[in-house]
Design a protein around this motif. Structure first.
Motif, PDB file in Angstrom:
ATOM      1  N   GLU A   1      44.607  47.888  42.026  1.00 47.48           N
ATOM      2  CA  GLU A   1      43.988  47.882  40.695  1.00 47.48           C
ATOM      3  C   GLU A   1      44.795  48.794  39.785  1.00 47.48           C
TER       4      GLU A   1
ATOM      5  N   ILE B   1      47.455  39.951  52.230  1.00 50.79           N
ATOM      6  CA  ILE B   1      47.406  40.174  50.790  1.00 50.79           C
ATOM      7  C   ILE B   1      46.796  41.539  50.510  1.00 50.79           C
ATOM      8  N   GLN B   2      47.483  42.333  49.716  1.00 53.47           N
ATOM      9  CA  GLN B   2      46.993  43.654  49.333  1.00 53.47           C
ATOM     10  C   GLN B   2      46.797  43.690  47.821  1.00 53.47           C
ATOM     11  N   LYS B   3      45.636  44.170  47.398  1.00 52.98           N
ATOM     12  CA  LYS B   3      45.334  44.282  45.968  1.00 52.98           C
ATOM     13  C   LYS B   3      45.520  45.722  45.496  1.00 52.98           C
TER      14      LYS B   3
ATOM     15  N   PHE C   1      45.437  32.512  43.232  1.00 50.22           N
ATOM     16  CA  PHE C   1      45.431  33.632  42.292  1.00 50.22           C
ATOM     17  C   PHE C   1      45.215  33.049  40.899  1.00 50.22           C
TER      18      PHE C   1
ATOM     19  N   GLN D   1      36.995  39.320  44.252  1.00 50.52           N
ATOM     20  CA  GLN D   1      37.317  37.955  44.642  1.00 50.52           C
ATOM     21  C   GLN D   1      36.074  37.091  44.630  1.00 50.52           C
TER      22      GLN D   1
ATOM     23  N   LEU E   1      41.386  34.838  43.951  1.00 48.14           N
ATOM     24  CA  LEU E   1      41.728  36.234  43.684  1.00 48.14           C
ATOM     25  C   LEU E   1      42.096  36.335  42.202  1.00 48.14           C
TER      26      LEU E   1
ATOM     27  N   HIS F   1      41.238  40.283  37.312  1.00 43.03           N
ATOM     28  CA  HIS F   1      40.361  41.449  37.141  1.00 43.03           C
ATOM     29  C   HIS F   1      39.116  41.211  37.978  1.00 43.03           C
TER      30      HIS F   1
ATOM     31  N   HIS G   1      49.230  42.578  32.472  1.00 47.33           N
ATOM     32  CA  HIS G   1      49.731  41.979  33.711  1.00 47.33           C
ATOM     33  C   HIS G   1      51.233  42.174  33.877  1.00 47.33           C
TER      34      HIS G   1
ATOM     35  N   ASN H   1      44.362  43.469  38.345  1.00 45.89           N
ATOM     36  CA  ASN H   1      44.676  43.316  39.763  1.00 45.89           C
ATOM     37  C   ASN H   1      46.108  42.831  39.968  1.00 45.89           C
ATOM     38  N   CYS H   2      46.905  43.660  40.614  1.00 50.34           N
ATOM     39  CA  CYS H   2      48.229  43.266  41.079  1.00 50.34           C
ATOM     40  C   CYS H   2      48.111  42.971  42.566  1.00 50.34           C
ATOM     41  N   TYR H   3      48.787  41.934  43.035  1.00 49.54           N
ATOM     42  CA  TYR H   3      48.724  41.562  44.447  1.00 49.54           C
ATOM     43  C   TYR H   3      50.132  41.529  45.057  1.00 49.54           C
TER      44      TYR H   3
END
Length: 215
Positions: free
Chosen positions: A9, A5-7, A154, A201, A195, A198, A66, A16-18
């Motif tokens: 900002e 999983i990569q976050k 999430f 974690q 996760l 905003h 979002h 936060n987009c994942y």
């Protein structure tokens, strides 16, 4: 079954987009709030570098911060956004939200919706399944995405580290979000990593112990 999983900002809201993928290289993009060119490029570079195959673009709720990047994902990967059926109406109000939240004259076209999901639906990618848990309060159709096998969820703007999402926006409900919080901690195991949409974690264990809204 390992999940990476990569976050990212994103935007002026620090959203936060994942991007989550497994060994199959299939990935899911969660809450693509990419607004600035460098944010969009960072996501594309990550997908390209890891040779990923985007399968779904999903959002935890239909607020503008979002969804800034939905059209970018569609233009580059052909994926239309997937959202709760109870937030479908809010996806049509993104321009009004931009004006209301920050006085922005938002010019983008309204993202097309590929699919509206409901509670207890599942979304699959690679060797993984995402369970959808309805968590109304921040918006009527807010949801939590739970990947049970990996003990990760999430939470969008429902649950933050030691806090919760705002309910003073139009269509928000404080009683509903409190009910959703108790629902979350009753369903998810204590070791589940959270996760959020905003901020940093957290975990169910931490929130049970320290979140003042769960006392």
């Amino acid at each position: 079954m390992a999940l990476t999983i990569q976050k990212f900002e994103c935007n002026m809201f620090g959203e936060n987009c994942y991007v989550a993928h497994d060994e199959t290289k299939q990935c899911v993009i969660i809450d693509c709030g990419a607004f600035y060119a460098e944010e969009k490029l960072a996501i594309s570079n990550y997908i390209k570098t890891h040779e990923l195959i985007p399968k779904h673009l999903v959002c935890t709720h239909a607020h503008i911060d979002h969804n800034f990047g939905d059209n970018y994902i569609y233009d580059n990967y052909g994926l239309q956004v997937e959202v709760s059926s109870k937030d479908k109406f809010l996806m049509k109000k993104l321009k009004e939200q931009a004006q209301s939240f920050i006085g922005m004259d938002y010019k983008e076209k309204t993202p097309k919706i590929a699919h509206c999901f409901n509670e207890n639906d599942t979304i699959s990618f690679g060797n993984h399944f995402i369970d959808i848990i309805a968590t109304p309060g921040h918006t009527p159709g807010s949801v939590l995405f739970w990947i049970k096998d990996e003990n990760v969820a999430f939470s969008g703007d429902t649950l933050f580290k030691m806090s919760i999402g705002r309910t003073d926006f139009e269509f928000g409900s404080y009683p509903d979000i409190i009910n959703s919080l108790h629902k979350i901690i009753s369903i998810l195991p204590t070791e589940t990593i959270i996760l959020p949409g905003h901020g940093p974690q957290t975990s169910i264990k931490e929130e049970k112990q320290f979140n003042p809204y769960l006392k």
